[in-house]
Design a protein around this motif. Structure first.
Motif, PDB file in Angstrom:
ATOM      1  N   ILE A   1      16.952  18.023  47.828  1.00  0.00           N
ATOM      2  CA  ILE A   1      16.422  17.231  46.724  1.00  0.00           C
ATOM      3  C   ILE A   1      14.938  17.541  46.613  1.00  0.00           C
ATOM      4  CG2 ILE A   1      15.917  14.914  45.854  1.00  0.00           C
ATOM      5  CD1 ILE A   1      18.355  13.893  47.352  1.00  0.00           C
ATOM      6  N   ILE A   2      14.491  17.923  45.431  1.00  0.00           N
ATOM      7  CA  ILE A   2      13.065  18.152  45.185  1.00  0.00           C
ATOM      8  C   ILE A   2      12.612  17.212  44.082  1.00  0.00           C
ATOM      9  CG2 ILE A   2      11.285  19.807  44.534  1.00  0.00           C
ATOM     10  CD1 ILE A   2      13.054  22.061  45.463  1.00  0.00           C
ATOM     11  N   ILE A   3      11.527  16.472  44.345  1.00  0.00           N
ATOM     12  CA  ILE A   3      10.889  15.652  43.320  1.00  0.00           C
ATOM     13  C   ILE A   3       9.818  16.513  42.662  1.00  0.00           C
ATOM     14  CG2 ILE A   3       9.688  13.497  42.812  1.00  0.00           C
ATOM     15  CD1 ILE A   3      12.422  13.107  44.176  1.00  0.00           C
ATOM     16  N   SER A   4       9.923  16.743  41.366  1.00  0.00           N
ATOM     17  CA  SER A   4       8.964  17.660  40.735  1.00  0.00           C
ATOM     18  C   SER A   4       8.918  17.483  39.222  1.00  0.00           C
ATOM     19  CB  SER A   4       9.330  19.117  41.056  1.00  0.00           C
ATOM     20  OG  SER A   4       8.396  20.012  40.492  1.00  0.00           O
ATOM     21  N   HIS A   5       7.731  17.786  38.659  1.00  0.00           N
ATOM     22  CA  HIS A   5       7.542  17.881  37.209  1.00  0.00           C
ATOM     23  C   HIS A   5       7.562  19.327  36.737  1.00  0.00           C
ATOM     24  CE1 HIS A   5       6.303  13.703  36.456  1.00  0.00           C
ATOM     25  NE2 HIS A   5       5.599  13.767  37.572  1.00  0.00           N
TER      26      HIS A   5
ATOM     27  N   ILE B   1      14.675  16.664  51.739  1.00  0.00           N
ATOM     28  CA  ILE B   1      14.023  16.039  50.588  1.00  0.00           C
ATOM     29  C   ILE B   1      12.565  16.483  50.553  1.00  0.00           C
ATOM     30  CG2 ILE B   1      13.493  13.858  49.434  1.00  0.00           C
ATOM     31  CD1 ILE B   1      15.668  12.601  51.327  1.00  0.00           C
ATOM     32  N   PHE B   2      12.127  16.986  49.406  1.00  0.00           N
ATOM     33  CA  PHE B   2      10.750  17.453  49.227  1.00  0.00           C
ATOM     34  C   PHE B   2      10.099  16.668  48.090  1.00  0.00           C
ATOM     35  CE2 PHE B   2      13.293  20.893  50.899  1.00  0.00           C
ATOM     36  CZ  PHE B   2      12.527  21.388  51.939  1.00  0.00           C
ATOM     37  N   ASP B   3       9.024  15.948  48.414  1.00  0.00           N
ATOM     38  CA  ASP B   3       8.333  15.133  47.419  1.00  0.00           C
ATOM     39  C   ASP B   3       7.174  15.914  46.816  1.00  0.00           C
ATOM     40  OD1 ASP B   3       7.412  13.091  45.842  1.00  0.00           O
ATOM     41  OD2 ASP B   3       6.507  11.955  47.481  1.00  0.00           O
ATOM     42  N   GLU B   4       7.359  16.386  45.583  1.00  0.00           N
ATOM     43  CA  GLU B   4       6.360  17.146  44.839  1.00  0.00           C
ATOM     44  C   GLU B   4       5.679  18.197  45.718  1.00  0.00           C
ATOM     45  OE1 GLU B   4       3.969  15.311  41.910  1.00  0.00           O
ATOM     46  OE2 GLU B   4       5.288  13.572  41.721  1.00  0.00           O
TER      47      GLU B   4
END
Length: 248
Positions: free
Chosen positions: A188-192, A156-159
């Protein structure tokens, strides 16, 4: 497979951040979670990693209920979490960090291979301290190398783009593209960021504490970028190279 069933979480002060998240993360897929600020993305990532505990609902990994497990126990089950701002360790070398991630001794050649896979010249970094002399882009890549060394079931990668410059961001995209093409586990990557969204297998939109859209990237991404109204609501095309996002 990772499955979240009706997961809720309320922040101190009584604000309900997650209001009933239902989500499946398939095996060997890159899933990008996006959505407006304050929608619950980072909280969701922390919930999966074990940094937060749901008020209700369940989290299932490979048919095993891990809802009550903390971050250490989940790490033993193969879940890793990369923070927006990676931790620095004065006195600890890159080689030491890779061995800690691997859970035991590794050869110098193995350490070099991990560094080379994330685009770093191994000889220049293997004996460097993981401290403030490393740039944001360098520390991000070293953190990626530790994920490779751990051989995690779910990463999991947060931004990951937060706080790094444009040059490092471009290189980061190359690293994630390579990882996507050689997946041995789910990510899972959290990103805009549109460029990160574009390399996803699946996109999940989290808004107001709920999953508002999910599906294959080639179906979801056009709907996010199709109109200015939808773009602002779900996926702002913002530059974040010179600063990070706040936690949600």
């Amino acid at each position: 497979m990772l499955t979240l069933n009706n997961v809720t979480w309320t922040a101190p002060g009584g604000v309900q951040v997650l209001r009933g998240i239902n989500l499946e993360v398939p095996d060997n897929k890159l899933v990008v979670i996006t959505g407006p600020n304050g929608g619950g993305k980072t909280t969701l990532a922390k919930m999966i990693a074990g940094l937060e505990t749901p008020d209700s609902g369940s989290i299932i990994l490979d048919d095993n209920d891990i809802t009550g497990l903390d971050i250490t126990e989940r790490a033993k089950r193969g879940i890793s979490f990369a923070f927006q701002q990676p931790v620095r360790f004065k006195g600890l070398t890159v080689s030491d960090l890779l061995e800690l991630a691997a859970g035991g001794s590794i050869t110098e050649q193995e350490a070099c291979d991990y560094l080379m896979r994330v685009g770093l010249c191994a000889k220049e970094y293997i004996n460097r301290e993981v401290n403030d002399t490393l740039s944001g882009g360098e520390i991000k890549r070293i953190e990626l190398a530790t994920v490779l060394a751990r051989h995690t079931r779910l990463s999991i990668f947060d931004e990951p783009e937060a706080g790094i410059d444009l040059w490092s961001f471009n290189n980061l995209i190359d690293v994630f593209t390579d990882l996507r093409n050689s997946l041995n586990g789910s990510m899972i990557i959290i990103s805009h960021q549109e460029r990160i969204l574009s390399i996803a297998d699946e996109i999940v939109v989290v808004s107001n504490g709920l999953v508002s859209a999910k599906g294959p990237a080639d179906e979801i991404l056009p709907t996010l970028l199709g109109t200015e109204g939808k773009q602002k609501e779900h996926c702002p095309r913002r530059r974040v190279y010179n600063g990070g996002e706040g936690n949600e």
